[in-house]
Design an enzyme around this catalytic site. Structure first.
Site, PDB file in Angstrom:
ATOM      1  N   PRO A 116      21.534  -6.343 -32.468  1.00  0.00           N
ATOM      2  CG  PRO A 116      20.104  -8.163 -32.376  1.00  0.00           C
ATOM      3  CD  PRO A 116      20.152  -6.701 -32.102  1.00  0.00           C
TER       4      PRO A 116
ATOM      5  CE1 TYR B  30      35.330  -3.339 -43.549  1.00  0.00           C
ATOM      6  CE2 TYR B  30      33.974  -5.305 -43.364  1.00  0.00           C
ATOM      7  CZ  TYR B  30      34.089  -3.937 -43.545  1.00  0.00           C
ATOM      8  OH  TYR B  30      32.964  -3.192 -43.722  1.00  0.00           O
TER       9      TYR B  30
ATOM     10  CB  CYS C  47      42.584  -8.376 -63.166  1.00  0.00           C
ATOM     11  SG  CYS C  47      44.294  -8.241 -63.710  1.00  0.00           S
TER      12      CYS C  47
END
Length: 336
Positions: free
Chosen positions: A194, A238, A265
């Protein structure tokens, strides 16, 4: 090694990964009286390596084979693991080579077969499709060489990052049990992993607000915080979106949309736009659902220090892993 150090029984541990070191394999097959439950091999070459390590130690190695079912899922490309070009698992066409190594290596005990197709799954369809393929492979192997001990369908169950999640881990497992019974494999132990659905919601990243930036000409607003992409990399890596809220502020008289950004930066150091108090702006924010990714994925990139870890138990601060003025200030705010 980390899991063994928690005191969990080796009988309840499976070990996956495409680049296991020799010392990791040695520890896995030497744990307890018979090693961990299974070292999950992800290539034909790795099966041969595990056999060699077991032979050198004079031990038996309990293994499973992770198959690649060739299924692409609707998730970010970086966390899709079950398609044909992924580095994970053994393609079904290559299974005869894998079985040949196993069946000619007396040091190896094949315990089961497994698969995993990727993370952040919010529907059960592709997961159950992969399970059907896996069950077919298991049935074919049992028909030729006798019963196995388990089948592992992996994990990747999604969680609610604030936009809703229509399925829960129990929905995946219920569907699995139906298909396992239909396949005539109810005699096998069913293993699922899980992962994030257990630990993701139980951790937050707390950051202090450094200042706001408001453009008089465009109306754009930014909230600069002292946490960056090195502390929580998922939004940069992502394009993930985590819930961000003010930390225990008084009710706001006004709110506005702020882009919440860090100090590094790079333009990728941006957590996204959120409605937050504007009069006054928050002095600190909570980035939620960071339990599976925050400190465990953090780095000293850009010369930044790692964040402190603060553990809360029953509404009280239980421990602080690294003391600092900021950590102590946050700990005081977290006392519930």
């Amino acid at each position: 090694g980390l899991v063994l150090e928690t005191g969990l029984s080796p009988e309840n541990i499976v070990f996956s990964g495409v680049a296991k070191r020799d010392d990791e394999i040695d520890r896995a097959i030497s744990a307890g009286p018979a090693g961990i439950y299974a070292v999950q091999a992800e290539s034909v070459e790795e099966i041969a390596r595990i056999a060699a390590r077991a032979r050198s130690l004079g031990k038996k190695a309990r293994i499973s084979v992770r198959i690649n079912p060739g299924i692409a899922i609707d998730t970010h490309a970086h966390v899709a693991t079950g398609h044909d070009e992924a580095k994970f698992g053994i393609l079904r066409d290559d299974l005869p080579d894998a079985y040949r190594v196993i069946d000619t290596s007396p040091e190896l005990v094949l315990m089961g077969l497994s698969s995993h197709i990727g993370s952040t799954q919010t529907s059960t369809g592709p997961y159950l499709d992969a399970a059907r393929i896996l069950f077919d492979v298991v049935k074919a192997r049992e028909a030729s060489r006798g019963p196995l001990a388990f089948v592992d369908t992996g994990g990747g169950f999604g969680i609610d990052y604030g936009q809703g999640c229509p399925v829960q881990p129990a929905d995946f497992v219920r569907g699995l049990l139906v298909r396992q019974k239909e396949a005539g494999l109810s005699h096998l132990r069913l293993v699922v992993e899980p992962g994030r659905s257990l630990v993701g919601p139980f951790g937050v990243l707390v950051a202090t607000a450094i200042q706001t930036k408001i453009s008089a000409s465009s109306g754009r607003r930014w909230l600069m915080i002292d946490a960056g992409m090195n502390d929580l990399i998922r939004p940069a890596l992502y394009q993930a979106r985590h819930r961000i809220e003010a930390l225990r502020e008084a009710p706001a008289t006004r709110t506005a949309s702020f882009r919440v950004v860090g100090p590094i930066c790079e333009s990728a150091d941006d957590f996204g736009a959120y409605d937050l108090p504007s009069d006054p702006p928050p002095s600190a924010v909570v980035i939620r659902d960071a339990g599976a990714y925050g400190f465990t994925m953090a780095s000293a990139y850009n010369g930044r220090a790692l964040p402190a870890e603060i553990f809360v138990s029953h509404g009280r601060v239980a421990s602080i892993s690294r003391a600092s003025p900021t950590a102590s200030w946050i700990a005081g705010r977290l006392q519930l």
